[in-house]
Design a protein around this motif. Sequence first.
Motif, PDB file in Angstrom:
ATOM      1  N   VAL A  49       1.070 -10.935   9.537  1.00  0.00           N
ATOM      2  CA  VAL A  49       0.149 -10.475   8.401  1.00  0.00           C
ATOM      3  C   VAL A  49       0.595  -9.323   7.588  1.00  0.00           C
ATOM      4  CG1 VAL A  49      -2.178  -9.478   8.562  1.00  0.00           C
ATOM      5  CG2 VAL A  49      -1.584 -11.095  10.539  1.00  0.00           C
ATOM      6  N   CYS A  50      -0.138  -9.575   6.572  1.00  0.00           N
ATOM      7  CA  CYS A  50       0.207  -8.879   5.331  1.00  0.00           C
ATOM      8  C   CYS A  50      -1.017  -8.159   4.873  1.00  0.00           C
ATOM      9  CB  CYS A  50       0.962  -9.547   3.952  1.00  0.00           C
ATOM     10  SG  CYS A  50       1.225  -8.510   2.710  1.00  0.00           S
ATOM     11  N   HIS A  51      -0.944  -6.481   4.904  1.00  0.00           N
ATOM     12  CA  HIS A  51      -2.159  -5.976   4.624  1.00  0.00           C
ATOM     13  C   HIS A  51      -2.036  -5.150   3.206  1.00  0.00           C
ATOM     14  CE1 HIS A  51      -4.055  -6.647   8.304  1.00  0.00           C
ATOM     15  NE2 HIS A  51      -3.068  -6.425   8.948  1.00  0.00           N
ATOM     16  N   VAL A  52      -2.943  -5.136   2.454  1.00  0.00           N
ATOM     17  CA  VAL A  52      -2.853  -4.343   1.168  1.00  0.00           C
ATOM     18  C   VAL A  52      -3.950  -3.213   1.167  1.00  0.00           C
ATOM     19  CG1 VAL A  52      -2.991  -4.609  -1.378  1.00  0.00           C
ATOM     20  CG2 VAL A  52      -2.545  -6.485  -0.155  1.00  0.00           C
ATOM     21  N   ALA A  53      -3.449  -2.083   0.991  1.00  0.00           N
ATOM     22  CA  ALA A  53      -4.147  -0.595   1.285  1.00  0.00           C
ATOM     23  C   ALA A  53      -4.130   0.214  -0.334  1.00  0.00           C
ATOM     24  CB  ALA A  53      -3.935   0.268   2.192  1.00  0.00           C
ATOM     25  N   ARG A  54      -5.394   0.694  -0.630  1.00  0.00           N
ATOM     26  CA  ARG A  54      -5.276   1.637  -1.896  1.00  0.00           C
ATOM     27  C   ARG A  54      -5.432   3.083  -1.288  1.00  0.00           C
ATOM     28  NH1 ARG A  54     -10.814  -1.044  -2.324  1.00  0.00           N
ATOM     29  NH2 ARG A  54     -12.240   0.566  -1.766  1.00  0.00           N
ATOM     30  N   PRO A  55      -5.057   4.223  -2.285  1.00  0.00           N
ATOM     31  CA  PRO A  55      -5.231   5.454  -1.710  1.00  0.00           C
ATOM     32  C   PRO A  55      -6.508   6.022  -1.894  1.00  0.00           C
ATOM     33  CG  PRO A  55      -4.243   5.278  -4.041  1.00  0.00           C
ATOM     34  CD  PRO A  55      -4.342   3.895  -3.409  1.00  0.00           C
ATOM     35  N   ASN A  56      -7.530   5.683  -2.920  1.00  0.00           N
ATOM     36  CA  ASN A  56      -8.689   6.123  -3.033  1.00  0.00           C
ATOM     37  C   ASN A  56      -9.717   5.315  -3.475  1.00  0.00           C
ATOM     38  OD1 ASN A  56      -8.213   6.055  -5.885  1.00  0.00           O
ATOM     39  ND2 ASN A  56      -7.062   7.896  -5.768  1.00  0.00           N
ATOM     40  N   ASP A  57     -10.912   5.589  -3.731  1.00  0.00           N
ATOM     41  CA  ASP A  57     -11.994   4.722  -4.338  1.00  0.00           C
ATOM     42  C   ASP A  57     -12.295   4.730  -5.746  1.00  0.00           C
ATOM     43  OD1 ASP A  57     -12.269   3.485  -1.716  1.00  0.00           O
ATOM     44  OD2 ASP A  57     -13.955   4.871  -0.980  1.00  0.00           O
ATOM     45  N   GLU A  58     -11.544   5.210  -6.515  1.00  0.00           N
ATOM     46  CA  GLU A  58     -11.705   5.055  -7.898  1.00  0.00           C
ATOM     47  C   GLU A  58     -11.769   3.683  -8.327  1.00  0.00           C
ATOM     48  OE1 GLU A  58      -8.466   7.038 -10.187  1.00  0.00           O
ATOM     49  OE2 GLU A  58      -8.690   8.861  -8.905  1.00  0.00           O
ATOM     50  N   ARG A  59     -12.384   3.382  -9.595  1.00  0.00           N
ATOM     51  CA  ARG A  59     -12.730   2.068 -10.186  1.00  0.00           C
ATOM     52  C   ARG A  59     -11.379   1.327 -10.377  1.00  0.00           C
ATOM     53  NH1 ARG A  59     -17.134  -0.249 -12.458  1.00  0.00           N
ATOM     54  NH2 ARG A  59     -16.679  -1.865 -13.774  1.00  0.00           N
ATOM     55  N   GLU A  60     -10.358   1.819 -10.795  1.00  0.00           N
ATOM     56  CA  GLU A  60      -9.116   1.163 -11.197  1.00  0.00           C
ATOM     57  C   GLU A  60      -8.490   0.898 -10.047  1.00  0.00           C
ATOM     58  OE1 GLU A  60      -5.204   1.885 -13.737  1.00  0.00           O
ATOM     59  OE2 GLU A  60      -6.652   3.612 -13.410  1.00  0.00           O
TER      60      GLU A  60
END
Length: 183
Positions: A49-60
């Motif tokens: 399984v591959c997961h993608v994550a983001r650091p914060n909830d900014e629009r970009e």
Amino acid sequence: MSRIGKLPVHLPKGVTISVNGNVVTVKGPKGELKQDVNPNITVTVDGGVCHVARPNDEREMRAMHGLYRALIHNMVVGVSEGYKKTLELVGVGYRANATGQVLELSLGYTHAIYMGLAPEIKVQTVSERNQNPLIILESCDKQLLGQVCAKIRSFRMPEPYKGKGVKFQGEYIRRKAGKTAGK
């Protein structure tokens, strides 16, 4: 969270993902694809399984989260199953002929159109009697395949009066009524 971005990408048998810095490489039975990922987005692979994550909830960041997850998923599907598009040539005298990686099109102009194709794309033409000629394109790269199809279609866009032109197989062309006789 992004509805698309939070979905995991499941890897079928024979497909491997490697992350080197911000370059994701997907290898499978149909080929190998690479994609640069924004340095703020983290891609992790554990098991199948591959997961993608983001650091914060900014629009970009929310937009990139879903984008890169979708691109990685498209690469996984491409190297395992591949993508296929079929174009149909509608018009009297319209012909297509593939010789190696060169596609020759006769679309009602005074000259033939020769188009060189990338080595990742497999092309096949089908011409049967009383049927419209077909161009069948296959590739593991969804983006490249879509670009090539759009380019071929742009040589003679389907027109709304007679429906002549290059269209995707099964595409519906909205038709217009022609001129009506005066008086």
